[in-house]
Motif scaffolding. Structure first.
Motif, PDB file in Angstrom:
ATOM      1  N   LYS A 170       0.824  -1.211   0.000  1.00 39.43           N
ATOM      2  CA  LYS A 170       0.000   0.000   0.000  1.00 39.43           C
ATOM      3  C   LYS A 170       0.858   1.260   0.000  1.00 39.43           C
ATOM      4  O   LYS A 170       0.429   2.303  -0.496  1.00 39.43           O
ATOM      5  CB  LYS A 170      -0.942  -0.012   1.205  1.00 39.43           C
ATOM      6  CG  LYS A 170      -1.966  -1.141   1.142  1.00 39.43           C
ATOM      7  CD  LYS A 170      -2.962  -1.069   2.262  1.00 39.43           C
ATOM      8  CE  LYS A 170      -3.943  -2.241   2.205  1.00 39.43           C
ATOM      9  NZ  LYS A 170      -4.831  -2.187   1.040  1.00 39.43           N
ATOM     10  N   SER A 171       2.073   1.172   0.555  1.00 41.37           N
ATOM     11  CA  SER A 171       2.965   2.331   0.599  1.00 41.37           C
ATOM     12  C   SER A 171       3.833   2.456  -0.635  1.00 41.37           C
ATOM     13  O   SER A 171       4.514   3.467  -0.815  1.00 41.37           O
ATOM     14  CB  SER A 171       3.876   2.236   1.839  1.00 41.37           C
ATOM     15  OG  SER A 171       3.135   2.058   3.005  1.00 41.37           O
ATOM     16  N   ALA A 172       3.868   1.412  -1.463  1.00 41.07           N
ATOM     17  CA  ALA A 172       4.707   1.375  -2.678  1.00 41.07           C
ATOM     18  C   ALA A 172       6.195   1.402  -2.335  1.00 41.07           C
ATOM     19  O   ALA A 172       6.966   2.169  -2.887  1.00 41.07           O
ATOM     20  CB  ALA A 172       4.361   2.529  -3.620  1.00 41.07           C
ATOM     21  N   PHE A 182       6.484  -1.681  -5.567  1.00 42.54           N
ATOM     22  CA  PHE A 182       6.013  -0.353  -5.961  1.00 42.54           C
ATOM     23  C   PHE A 182       5.474  -0.269  -7.381  1.00 42.54           C
ATOM     24  O   PHE A 182       4.910   0.769  -7.765  1.00 42.54           O
ATOM     25  CB  PHE A 182       7.156   0.656  -5.833  1.00 42.54           C
ATOM     26  CG  PHE A 182       8.326   0.341  -6.708  1.00 42.54           C
ATOM     27  CD1 PHE A 182       8.336   0.691  -8.045  1.00 42.54           C
ATOM     28  CD2 PHE A 182       9.433  -0.343  -6.201  1.00 42.54           C
ATOM     29  CE1 PHE A 182       9.414   0.381  -8.858  1.00 42.54           C
ATOM     30  CE2 PHE A 182      10.514  -0.642  -7.008  1.00 42.54           C
ATOM     31  CZ  PHE A 182      10.498  -0.280  -8.348  1.00 42.54           C
ATOM     32  N   LEU A 194       2.207   1.499  -8.729  1.00 47.08           N
ATOM     33  CA  LEU A 194       1.919   2.924  -8.589  1.00 47.08           C
ATOM     34  C   LEU A 194       2.180   3.715  -9.875  1.00 47.08           C
ATOM     35  O   LEU A 194       1.274   4.401 -10.370  1.00 47.08           O
ATOM     36  CB  LEU A 194       2.709   3.501  -7.400  1.00 47.08           C
ATOM     37  CG  LEU A 194       2.349   4.916  -6.964  1.00 47.08           C
ATOM     38  CD1 LEU A 194       2.589   5.085  -5.462  1.00 47.08           C
ATOM     39  CD2 LEU A 194       3.152   5.977  -7.705  1.00 47.08           C
ATOM     40  N   THR A 207      -0.639   6.581  -0.243  1.00 47.95           N
ATOM     41  CA  THR A 207       0.587   5.905   0.191  1.00 47.95           C
ATOM     42  C   THR A 207       0.991   6.340   1.596  1.00 47.95           C
ATOM     43  O   THR A 207       1.614   5.572   2.334  1.00 47.95           O
ATOM     44  CB  THR A 207       1.745   6.195  -0.791  1.00 47.95           C
ATOM     45  OG1 THR A 207       1.869   7.616  -0.963  1.00 47.95           O
ATOM     46  CG2 THR A 207       1.504   5.550  -2.138  1.00 47.95           C
ATOM     47  N   ILE A 252       9.011   8.055  -0.361  1.00 43.80           N
ATOM     48  CA  ILE A 252       8.593   7.057   0.629  1.00 43.80           C
ATOM     49  C   ILE A 252       9.821   6.469   1.327  1.00 43.80           C
ATOM     50  O   ILE A 252       9.792   6.151   2.522  1.00 43.80           O
ATOM     51  CB  ILE A 252       7.770   5.943  -0.058  1.00 43.80           C
ATOM     52  CG1 ILE A 252       6.405   6.472  -0.508  1.00 43.80           C
ATOM     53  CG2 ILE A 252       7.596   4.742   0.853  1.00 43.80           C
ATOM     54  CD1 ILE A 252       5.503   6.923   0.597  1.00 43.80           C
TER      55      ILE A 252
END
Length: 494
Positions: A216-218, A223, A226, A246, A305
């Motif tokens: 979900k955060s990539a 990743f 995304l 994210t 991120i």
């Protein structure tokens, strides 16, 4: 007041649904709802800062048996910045929202997405965190596919498949954790996990959560969904996703790896630190290879991120404070850059850097709106990105983590290179097949005014770095002392 960040978006989402025949009324509701949301969020932030962690036992069931909403300083900061982004996007959407999309639920989905984001920030148990993630997934998937064009459908399918995998892993980890402890209340879990003898099982569950939230955060290497999906919808949706979605994943990682999974930090947080370095590098190299404005910015989401993970991996109060301040900086800067990309597309009709040019000479104000957040993203002083990265570097040096510090500095240089590439292609060079001085298409005030406000706030985040870093340090102090959170949530137990 704790439930307002959930109830307000729900209420205005229903209003927009009831007013589906009136585009004008839905636009009015979007501005009114997000304004009230921001006011409630700022009040909540001030109250939590003054009075400490707030909690609510829904239905008066005592924790850990009922649904708990808990707002510490970190949660309150995230709700406030999410509400600010929502208001800016709602204002920007006044000029960009397609009437056909509005009639089939754009603003209703917008508010449902905001409700899911806020719910994830203030929930006090893991199962309801899963529920709010699913609310976000449903709303964001439909928003991605709302136009019905082939690239959007392809991007939405990639997005939903990977996020459903994430949800499956998340739910599996929740089930395993419940089997071990008999509870899903995060404060109760924080009490029980250190008492368990099944250390290896807890570490395995921690890694499962890392993978689930990592998708979900990539983060690296999860990743790739995304950049394949974020450039396909209208720019308002991309800007909203880049500012919020994210970051909810990163919020969840910070929450569980400061409150729950801290017994084997020598392994788990070292793993997070390694992933942070690879996330930075792959994201920035991916950005450097792009010629599409939105795809380039999408890869930079991934790169940034990595910096947020760096603070969690270092796992000290100064490092977490730096990550929280960096979160505020990157939400403001990245959202601004996507909105500027939308303005550029409105003026020149393209996101392809090769087809753009001459904006500096023709529209200096638009060029300035790009330049300030771009330089902030690259970490140049006195902008917020400089102080955010400086705080991370100082925290890394204090812990003698010189490798990740070196990676972070090198990635900043590469970020500056890719931002310079955009500047040269879109703003500095003359546009092909267009005489110098030819006017660009006019831009509505609904586009440049909210963008200018967000850029100004990004600038102020650098000029007021000291008080913001102090606020972030207070939030980090709460994160580093789980007993404060446990006492606030479970203190009402008989």
């Amino acid at each position: 007041m704790i439930v307002l960040p959930i109830l307000l978006p729900l209420f205005f989402g229903i209003l927009c649904l009831l007013a589906w025949k009136s585009i004008h009324l839905q636009k009015v509701f979007s501005l009114l709802g997000t304004t009230l949301q921001l006011g409630a969020a700022l009040w909540l932030l001030n109250h939590v800062q003054q009075a400490g962690i707030q909690h609510l036992q829904v239905g008066n069931w005592p924790a850990p048996f009922g649904i708990v909403l808990a707002v510490d300083l970190f949660s309150a900061i995230m709700v406030a910045i999410a509400s600010l982004v929502a208001l800016v996007i709602a204002t920007y959407s006044q000029a960009t929202s397609d009437p056909r999309q509005v009639q089939v639920g754009y603003y209703t989905l917008f508010f449902l997405l905001l409700m899911g984001v806020n719910g994830a920030f203030i929930t006090g148990d893991l199962f309801n965190l899963y529920v709010w993630f699913e609310v976000m997934l449903m709303a964001s998937f439909v928003m991605l596919a709302l136009g019905g064009e082939r690239p959007q459908i392809e991007g939405a399918i990639k997005y939903v498949i990977l996020n459903l995998l994430s949800s499956t892993l998340f739910l599996s980890a929740v089930g395993l954790l419940y089997n071990l402890t008999g509870t899903l209340n995060m404060a109760d879990l924080a009490q029980r996990l250190p008492q368990l003898e099944a250390g290896s099982q807890v570490t395995l569950i921690a890694v499962l959560f890392l993978v689930a939230f990592g998708i979900k955060s990539a983060i690296f290497p999860l990743f790739f969904w995304l950049p394949a999906s974020y450039h396909t919808p209208p720019v308002t949706i991309t800007a909203l996703f880049s500012g919020l979605l994210t970051k909810v994943g990163i919020y969840a990682l910070i929450r569980v790896f400061t409150l729950l999974f801290i017994q084997d930090s020598a392994y788990t947080h070292a793993l997070i630190l390694v992933i942070a370095g690879f996330t930075m590098v792959t994201g920035v190299f991916g950005a450097a290879a792009q010629t599409d404005f939105r795809r380039l910015l999408s890869f930079h989401i991934i790169s940034q991120i990595g910096y947020l993970l760096m603070g969690l991996g270092l796992f000290s109060q100064p490092a977490l404070a730096a990550s929280i301040y960096f979160m505020v900086h990157v939400i403001l800067a990245k959202t601004s850059l996507f909105l500027v990309a939308g303005i550029v597309e409105q003026m020149d009709g393209s996101f392809n850097l090769k087809d753009l040019g001459g904006i500096y000479a023709g529209r200096f104000a638009v060029a300035l709106l790009f330049l300030l957040p771009a330089l902030s993203l690259a970490g140049l002083p006195p902008l917020s990105g400089f102080f955010a990265k400086l705080a991370l570097v100082v925290a890394g040096v204090e812990l003698r983590s010189y490798a990740i510090v070196g990676v972070g500095l090198a990635v900043s240089l590469m970020t500056l290179y890719s931002m310079t590439k955009v500047w040269n292609e879109a703003f500095w060079k003359e546009k092909k097949n267009q005489p110098q001085g030819t006017a660009h298409k006019p831009v509505s005030a609904w586009l440049w005014m909210p963008t200018a406000v967000l850029v100004l706030l990004s600038l102020l985040a650098g000029l007021l770095a000291e008080p913001l870093l102090q606020l972030a340090d207070q939030a980090a102090a709460q994160l580093m002392d789980p007993a404060v959170y446990i006492q606030a949530v479970l203190g009402a137990m008989p």
